[in-house]
Design an enzyme around this catalytic site. Sequence first.
Site, PDB file in Angstrom:
ATOM      1  N   ASP A 205       0.848  -1.196   0.000  1.00  0.00           N
ATOM      2  CA  ASP A 205       0.000   0.000   0.000  1.00  0.00           C
ATOM      3  C   ASP A 205       0.881   1.243   0.000  1.00  0.00           C
ATOM      4  OD1 ASP A 205       0.723  -0.658   2.711  1.00  0.00           O
ATOM      5  OD2 ASP A 205      -0.762   0.797   3.417  1.00  0.00           O
TER       6      ASP A 205
ATOM      7  N   GLU B 129       0.058  -0.718   5.907  1.00  0.00           N
ATOM      8  CA  GLU B 129       1.128  -0.080   6.676  1.00  0.00           C
ATOM      9  C   GLU B 129       0.954   1.430   6.688  1.00  0.00           C
ATOM     10  OE1 GLU B 129       5.011   1.574   7.860  1.00  0.00           O
ATOM     11  OE2 GLU B 129       3.894   1.961   6.017  1.00  0.00           O
TER      12      GLU B 129
END
Length: 386
Positions: free
Chosen positions: A74, A140
Amino acid sequence: MTSDPVALTRALIQCPSVTPTEGGALAFLETVLKPAGFRVERVTFSEPGTPDVENLYARIGTEGPHLVFAGHTDVVPPGDAGQWRHGPFAGEVVDGQLYGRGAVDMKGGIACFLAAALDHVASHGGRPKGSISFLITGDEEGPSVNGTEKLIAWAHQRGERFDHCIVGEPSNPEALGDMIKIGRRGSLSAIVTVEGRQGHVAYPHRAANPIPVLLAILNRLTAEPLDAGNAHFQPSNLEITSIDVGNGATNVIPQVATARFNIRFNDEHTLDGLKARIGQVVAEAARPGITPSVTYARGNSQSFITKPGPFVEMVAETIAAVTGRRPELSTTGGTSDARFIKDYCPVIEFGLVGQTMHAVDERVAVADLVALTAVYRRIIDRYFGD
């Protein structure tokens, strides 16, 4: 493309995996890992009030030692795409630089370890001497609730055991080979709320002003340094991030005042110890008609360190051999997903140069992708005794 870190990085950048969207990034990794013999599992975790997040775990080999690489696909939003010289998800290479969101944080790091692992596996006939695995999350850059913390616990419950972990975060401040992160300071975020009694400023005896009490609490908490640091950690610091009363009138004593602060602390403190200290200061500030209290944000973390030893020394020697730089062993910076992994095995962080992470025109030098792949390949080879 299979072992070309530049092609792999470009392919990952072209997946618009803005947190918490998978964006095709994990699917791409699966298409590369499965043909190489990795067992790949994609797992989605959920929790009320947070977005569902898909994660990936892949392993090849059944014996030890077991080296795991951890990271995230991500990325943060690119902002105004018109401000980028090259499209944030185009993955263009211009003048030796690969542009795109996630180039250094941290799709480039994933691609380099992927290329190194695939080359190592291929050189051993598809059967490494031990086990290599990938622990990849899509959470994250978001709240970090449905990502690495749950993924590694899920793997452990299924019998997975890890000997060492490398997190591919961009650990280098200036040049590849500058720094290995061997730990991180802890983080504690708190909200102090002081309840008083609203009233007219001309009649203060009829009110109870919460602001002086709040300021007294903050003054006590910041009056003296928490510590002076030590051999592995910089000093702990408490930073006040906001003070709010929600009062637009100059002739009204407010009823409530709040303050938020964060403590980044080293291994001379614990979360429980700091909370006890804060709680005592808050409790002692109570006055007739004034009630102070404190609450803590979710996601606070303990400090940790992977103390220098054979594994850290091997990694440092390998980095120096490839880059010509002896890396500093550091615990500086913010938090990372290494804080979740530390409870399962020794963990370090080493990846690309972080100067452009989260910035417009995030980019990585093609030469750095090649060099990092060489570092990872030598680490894998040495780890398994080649």
